[in-house]
Design a protein around this motif. Structure first.
Motif, PDB file in Angstrom:
ATOM      1  N   LEU A   1       0.825  -1.208   0.000  1.00 63.82           N
ATOM      2  CA  LEU A   1       0.000   0.000   0.000  1.00 63.82           C
ATOM      3  C   LEU A   1       0.862   1.262   0.000  1.00 63.82           C
ATOM      4  N   ASP A   2       1.936   1.254   0.792  1.00 62.95           N
ATOM      5  CA  ASP A   2       2.830   2.404   0.840  1.00 62.95           C
ATOM      6  C   ASP A   2       3.469   2.649  -0.527  1.00 62.95           C
ATOM      7  N   THR A   3       3.927   1.578  -1.174  1.00 63.87           N
ATOM      8  CA  THR A   3       4.527   1.697  -2.505  1.00 63.87           C
ATOM      9  C   THR A   3       3.515   2.231  -3.511  1.00 63.87           C
ATOM     10  N   LEU A   4       2.301   1.692  -3.488  1.00 69.77           N
ATOM     11  CA  LEU A   4       1.268   2.169  -4.419  1.00 69.77           C
ATOM     12  C   LEU A   4       0.920   3.632  -4.174  1.00 69.77           C
ATOM     13  N   ASN A   5       0.847   4.031  -2.911  1.00 68.30           N
ATOM     14  CA  ASN A   5       0.502   5.412  -2.591  1.00 68.30           C
ATOM     15  C   ASN A   5       1.583   6.401  -3.005  1.00 68.30           C
ATOM     16  N   LYS A   6       2.821   5.933  -3.140  1.00 64.75           N
ATOM     17  CA  LYS A   6       3.914   6.795  -3.595  1.00 64.75           C
ATOM     18  C   LYS A   6       3.913   6.942  -5.118  1.00 64.75           C
ATOM     19  N   GLN A   7       3.157   6.099  -5.795  1.00 65.15           N
ATOM     20  CA  GLN A   7       3.040   6.159  -7.249  1.00 65.15           C
ATOM     21  C   GLN A   7       1.694   6.798  -7.593  1.00 65.15           C
ATOM     22  N   GLU A   8       1.591   7.266  -8.807  1.00 64.81           N
ATOM     23  CA  GLU A   8       0.288   7.764  -9.259  1.00 64.81           C
ATOM     24  C   GLU A   8      -0.539   6.558  -9.688  1.00 64.81           C
ATOM     25  N   HIS A   9      -1.671   6.365  -9.028  1.00 62.85           N
ATOM     26  CA  HIS A   9      -2.546   5.253  -9.385  1.00 62.85           C
ATOM     27  C   HIS A   9      -3.993   5.721  -9.330  1.00 62.85           C
ATOM     28  N   GLU A  10      -4.862   4.938  -9.905  1.00 60.26           N
ATOM     29  CA  GLU A  10      -6.282   5.275  -9.929  1.00 60.26           C
ATOM     30  C   GLU A  10      -7.113   4.233  -9.193  1.00 60.26           C
ATOM     31  N   VAL A  11      -6.508   3.574  -8.217  1.00 62.11           N
ATOM     32  CA  VAL A  11      -7.217   2.567  -7.440  1.00 62.11           C
ATOM     33  C   VAL A  11      -8.168   3.278  -6.480  1.00 62.11           C
ATOM     34  N   ALA A  12      -9.452   2.890  -6.529  1.00 64.84           N
ATOM     35  CA  ALA A  12     -10.465   3.520  -5.681  1.00 64.84           C
ATOM     36  C   ALA A  12     -10.635   2.788  -4.350  1.00 64.84           C
ATOM     37  N   ALA A  13     -10.340   1.480  -4.332  1.00 64.51           N
ATOM     38  CA  ALA A  13     -10.533   0.700  -3.110  1.00 64.51           C
ATOM     39  C   ALA A  13      -9.538  -0.451  -3.070  1.00 64.51           C
ATOM     40  N   PHE A  14      -9.192  -0.853  -1.851  1.00 65.75           N
ATOM     41  CA  PHE A  14      -8.286  -1.974  -1.656  1.00 65.75           C
ATOM     42  C   PHE A  14      -9.001  -3.054  -0.858  1.00 65.75           C
ATOM     43  N   GLY A  15      -8.851  -4.304  -1.279  1.00 66.82           N
ATOM     44  CA  GLY A  15      -9.402  -5.435  -0.542  1.00 66.82           C
ATOM     45  C   GLY A  15      -8.297  -6.042   0.301  1.00 66.82           C
ATOM     46  N   ILE A  16      -8.358  -5.803   1.597  1.00 69.37           N
ATOM     47  CA  ILE A  16      -7.314  -6.283   2.498  1.00 69.37           C
ATOM     48  C   ILE A  16      -7.956  -7.248   3.488  1.00 69.37           C
ATOM     49  N   GLY A  17      -7.408  -8.450   3.588  1.00 68.86           N
ATOM     50  CA  GLY A  17      -7.983  -9.424   4.492  1.00 68.86           C
ATOM     51  C   GLY A  17      -6.928 -10.142   5.294  1.00 68.86           C
ATOM     52  N   THR A  18      -6.130 -10.947   4.630  1.00 69.20           N
ATOM     53  CA  THR A  18      -5.169 -11.811   5.313  1.00 69.20           C
ATOM     54  C   THR A  18      -4.252 -11.021   6.232  1.00 69.20           C
ATOM     55  N   TYR A  19      -3.627  -9.975   5.737  1.00 71.98           N
ATOM     56  CA  TYR A  19      -2.662  -9.233   6.544  1.00 71.98           C
ATOM     57  C   TYR A  19      -3.317  -8.254   7.502  1.00 71.98           C
ATOM     58  N   LEU A  20      -4.638  -8.108   7.419  1.00 70.39           N
ATOM     59  CA  LEU A  20      -5.334  -7.256   8.366  1.00 70.39           C
ATOM     60  C   LEU A  20      -5.470  -7.977   9.708  1.00 70.39           C
ATOM     61  N   VAL A  21      -5.589  -9.313   9.671  1.00 68.58           N
ATOM     62  CA  VAL A  21      -5.840 -10.068  10.891  1.00 68.58           C
ATOM     63  C   VAL A  21      -4.700 -10.993  11.286  1.00 68.58           C
ATOM     64  N   THR A  22      -3.614 -11.029  10.530  1.00 70.87           N
ATOM     65  CA  THR A  22      -2.472 -11.869  10.873  1.00 70.87           C
ATOM     66  C   THR A  22      -1.193 -11.054  10.779  1.00 70.87           C
ATOM     67  N   CYS A  23      -0.121 -11.609  11.284  1.00 68.60           N
ATOM     68  CA  CYS A  23       1.181 -10.942  11.156  1.00 68.60           C
ATOM     69  C   CYS A  23       2.048 -11.739  10.199  1.00 68.60           C
ATOM     70  N   TYR A  24       3.118 -11.143   9.740  1.00 67.94           N
ATOM     71  CA  TYR A  24       3.991 -11.782   8.755  1.00 67.94           C
ATOM     72  C   TYR A  24       4.618 -13.068   9.288  1.00 67.94           C
ATOM     73  N   ALA A  25       4.871 -13.125  10.589  1.00 64.20           N
ATOM     74  CA  ALA A  25       5.579 -14.264  11.157  1.00 64.20           C
ATOM     75  C   ALA A  25       4.713 -15.519  11.256  1.00 64.20           C
ATOM     76  N   GLN A  26       3.405 -15.376  11.093  1.00 59.46           N
ATOM     77  CA  GLN A  26       2.514 -16.521  11.225  1.00 59.46           C
ATOM     78  C   GLN A  26       1.893 -16.865   9.879  1.00 59.46           C
ATOM     79  N   ALA A  27       1.831 -18.150   9.616  1.00 57.15           N
ATOM     80  CA  ALA A  27       1.209 -18.600   8.366  1.00 57.15           C
ATOM     81  C   ALA A  27      -0.284 -18.294   8.391  1.00 57.15           C
TER      82      ALA A  27
END
Length: 104
Positions: free
Chosen positions: A14-40
């Motif tokens: 998201l940070d990378t996309l926000n630093k670029q010019e994009h026309e994305v109106a919405a993001f679907g975030i699920g897996t990383y919203l409720v888990t951390c990188y260290a856990q499968a």
């Protein structure tokens, strides 16, 4: 037309996309919203299949991401020892799997 971006998005992406010019109106975030990188995490997606009793389907160039437009039911079948053998998905109006004396 609104563009929605999804598929294993995390804050770095998201940070990378926000630093670029994009026309994305919405993001679907699920897996990383409720888990951390260290856990499968199990990556799964809930897809819209009906609105006001009218079937809907997802279209995609990737055939594995196309949905079947109907309400569904899922069943897990178990072997003699209580271990899971297979998961089966049927349409809402289809008959459920029947118990059989034939075991794999």
């Amino acid at each position: 037309m609104n563009i929605t971006d999804s598929n294993d998005l995390n804050e770095e992406t998201l940070d990378t996309l926000n630093k670029q010019e994009h026309e994305v109106a919405a993001f679907g975030i699920g897996t990383y919203l409720v888990t951390c990188y260290a856990q499968a995490a199990l990556g799964c997606v809930f897809k819209l299949v009906e609105i006001n009793n009218q079937p809907r389907m997802k279209l995609s160039e990737d055939v594995s991401k196309v949905s079947i437009p109907c309400k569904k039911r899922c069943f897990r079948l178990y072997g003699r020892g209580g271990y899971p053998l297979i998961d089966i998905m049927t349409g809402e109006n289809e008959s459920p799997p029947k118990v059989s004396h034939i075991f794999v």
